[in-house]
Design an enzyme around this catalytic site. Sequence first.
Site, mmCIF file in Angstrom:
data_model
loop_
_atom_site.group_PDB
_atom_site.id
_atom_site.type_symbol
_atom_site.label_atom_id
_atom_site.label_comp_id
_atom_site.label_asym_id
_atom_site.label_seq_id
_atom_site.Cartn_x
_atom_site.Cartn_y
_atom_site.Cartn_z
ATOM 1 N N SER A 14 -7.086 -36.513 -49.047
ATOM 2 C CA SER A 14 -6.298 -36.799 -50.235
ATOM 3 C C SER A 14 -5.912 -38.270 -50.197
ATOM 4 C CB SER A 14 -5.064 -35.882 -50.293
ATOM 5 O OG SER A 14 -4.332 -36.095 -51.474
ATOM 6 N N HIS A 41 -8.746 -35.079 -53.472
ATOM 7 C CA HIS A 41 -7.922 -34.946 -54.661
ATOM 8 C C HIS A 41 -8.230 -36.115 -55.607
ATOM 9 C CE1 HIS A 41 -4.751 -32.470 -52.238
ATOM 10 N NE2 HIS A 41 -5.922 -31.872 -52.352
ATOM 11 N N ASP A 133 -2.375 -29.177 -48.216
ATOM 12 C CA ASP A 133 -3.673 -28.623 -48.609
ATOM 13 C C ASP A 133 -4.646 -28.689 -47.427
ATOM 14 O OD1 ASP A 133 -5.662 -27.545 -50.094
ATOM 15 O OD2 ASP A 133 -6.105 -29.334 -51.261
#
Length: 850
Positions: A14, A41, A133
């Site tokens: 991310s 992401h 995540d």
Amino acid sequence: MSAESTRIVGLGASAGGLAPLEAFLAGIPPESNMAYVVVQHLDPNHKALLTELLQRVTHMPVREATQGMSIKPNCVYVIPPNTELSVVDGSLHLARPVEPRGLRLPINVLFSSLASALGERAIGVVLSGMGSDGTLGLQAIKSVGGLTAVQQPDTAQYDAMPQSAIAADCVDILAPPGDLPARILSCLAQEPDQNTPDVHSVEPDARSTPLQRILRLLQERTRHDFSLYKPSTLHRRIERRMGIHEIATLSHYADFLEHNPQEIDLLFKEVLIGVTRFFRDTAVWQHLAETTLAELLARDSGASHLRAWVVGCSTGEEAYSLAMIFTEVLEKLPQPHGFTLQIFASDLSPDAIATARRGYYPAEISSSVSAERLARFFSPRNKGYQINSDIRELVLFAQQDVVLDPPFTRLDLISCRNLLIYFDPSLQRKLIPLFHYSLRDGGVLLLGSSETIGRYTQLFSPIESKLRLYRRQNKVQSDTARLPVKSFPPLSWISKELPVPPSYSPPTTTDNLQTAADQVLLQVYAPAAVVVNDEGDIVYISGRTGKYLEPAAGKANWNFHAMVREGLRTPIGSALRQIGNQSEPLQLQTLQVQLPGGGTQSIDVTVQALREPAALRGMKMIVFRDIAPPQADPKNKNQSKTTTQQIHTAELQQCQDEIQALREENRASREELQSANEELQSTNEELQSTNEELTTSKEEMQSMNEELQTINSEMQTKLDDLALAQSDMRNLLNSIDIAILFLDQSLNLRRFTDRASKIISIREGDIGRPLSDLTTTLQYPELNDDARNTLNTLAFSEKQIATTDNRWFTVRIMPYCRLDNVIDGVVITLLDITETKKLERSLREDLQQE
């Protein structure tokens, strides 16, 4: 290599993830024969440049994933914006995100699909990023025996995602991103070839390899044998401990273990790390609730009390999930129904069992437990959830080794999910018959998604093969349904066995009279005696001890304190504690013991610590001698009365001694409780202080967050103002209808007006090109030199230049000066003077005519 056999590495990142992704891909050796799927992401509203950026650092082709794209080795696949990427049947599957922006977890989606599709061949890697995540996805991969890796937090720009995975205890490899490929390939190289036959008939010497040395040390320290665990699993857990101590080889780590027993305990905990969560694999629990449990309750066996065994329960989530499902099923039955359930949940790890018994879980379980079940079966407590007592009472937790300890029997359901994957095939083949032996007729066996019953189709029939649900076959041939007790002796038999080699006497042709007489004397006339070890376990019995010992009720227990009869437990127990500090034997006189048929018997007991021979060193011998009752003599009643009084006095003294011993034990217990209470009070004060500090930190963080939000708003306002000013400037330049070129210090084109594009052949794509490369209609070959001269001397330049299409322009060159008074290029202005030139020529012609 087929798609099914290709190893797939899932990479999740991310914020701050581009640099570690580049370092990871750059560290992959040529022809690794693995495929790499990258999930980052991304902004859903903008075109991503990740594919082009990653292609610069790797020789492998980097492609943006498309629906149904087949996965090939030595290729990199990148997630497109605003999608969720998963692996299904060896190909890539794209789906629109269901959750709103900000709540999407695409890394978990990819990792979970890898766990389902590849099982123990799945590999997940978490790199830099904010949030958590990837943690649940790594847990899913680890639960099926796959390999998990995480970027070392101190090398990550944002360490929240790596830290979350580490806190969940689901990490096999922890290293900087550039080192992760080599570490992953090293782990895969240690896995045995699946085609190699499993051979256990001849065991090599325990010292033949470093791994076997480590397993021997573990067994000696913990009494648990890990030799039948998969070597790949053991290597991963051992490598993690080696990395902590910066030890390079297994041999050196084995030496380290020999000199550091506490490290053996830490390695034992590392090997036993379990991964679980509530209601893992939703389809399995849905089938249990709707079909399997209902069928068990509807059987004609007449049994209203169901028994279940959750093997390898870890921290209890699966056992409690079964209890909740059963409760929900019972609520749907007509009342009264009379059905009850007892769940036995076992695990090898004492820490995991302690956590399961507490029944307290963090707030993160809300991601796997529905809001209805949280409200029905849990109570909020300390920012977490406490399991309710009605569910807790359905589960009995116990520390147990499924390989060695006797199994639970007469069961209706066994759940052994994702445990067999850690065992080698030979141990798996022994456990399946054990489960068949433990189940009642028609009982149900539930295995993990990557596990099967193998070749034992005659023992179990599939209920739902995809969900790994099997039913016990009742009619089994005797040669196939061997009792597993022969293969799994009780742990006490193994762990208590003395390392004393059996004595060997060569056969003789003539009987030894002295030896034979000694044997008869020992067997007939020697007093009864037992030998116990430091823990009080009986290791040897001589003579008849039935008067003094009896087996304890329940599970077989050879501990002396559990078997000794009333009247002897307290004085002998006290003597065993005292004898360890002295060499002389302790004599206990005239103890009274209750006989099995009623009545009492007076006995003398001798307790002696053994120091010779070496095999018995550290053990204790307890010898029992009966006291013959006095003979009744009618001629001497006074002597009989005196003897009776002596017996009563001895009994009274024994009772007083027992009372005194109980008082001492009570006083010692009170002191220990007081000490523990003081420690708890001290801990409570420390926790209160810590809580106050955390509250202060929280307030400071909230304040900083508000400040950052304010700064962000201000910056956004400035950006809006700047965009508006830039728009105004563009409209101004275009409205004055003057050709203007802005050049930087290298005389490269920085900006231009629309009017300039009609004189010089330029467009938006020419931004950054040198002035000398531009084509123009101006008959001005010195333009580049004049611009360079103005930049160097800061002198203005103005010339009237004709064009090839008979137009005239005033070309003015002046320095570009920024607001901070720094020269940063030149500005070229082209003013159309064609009409002026025409008028000038016309006037000149008129003057000549006059």
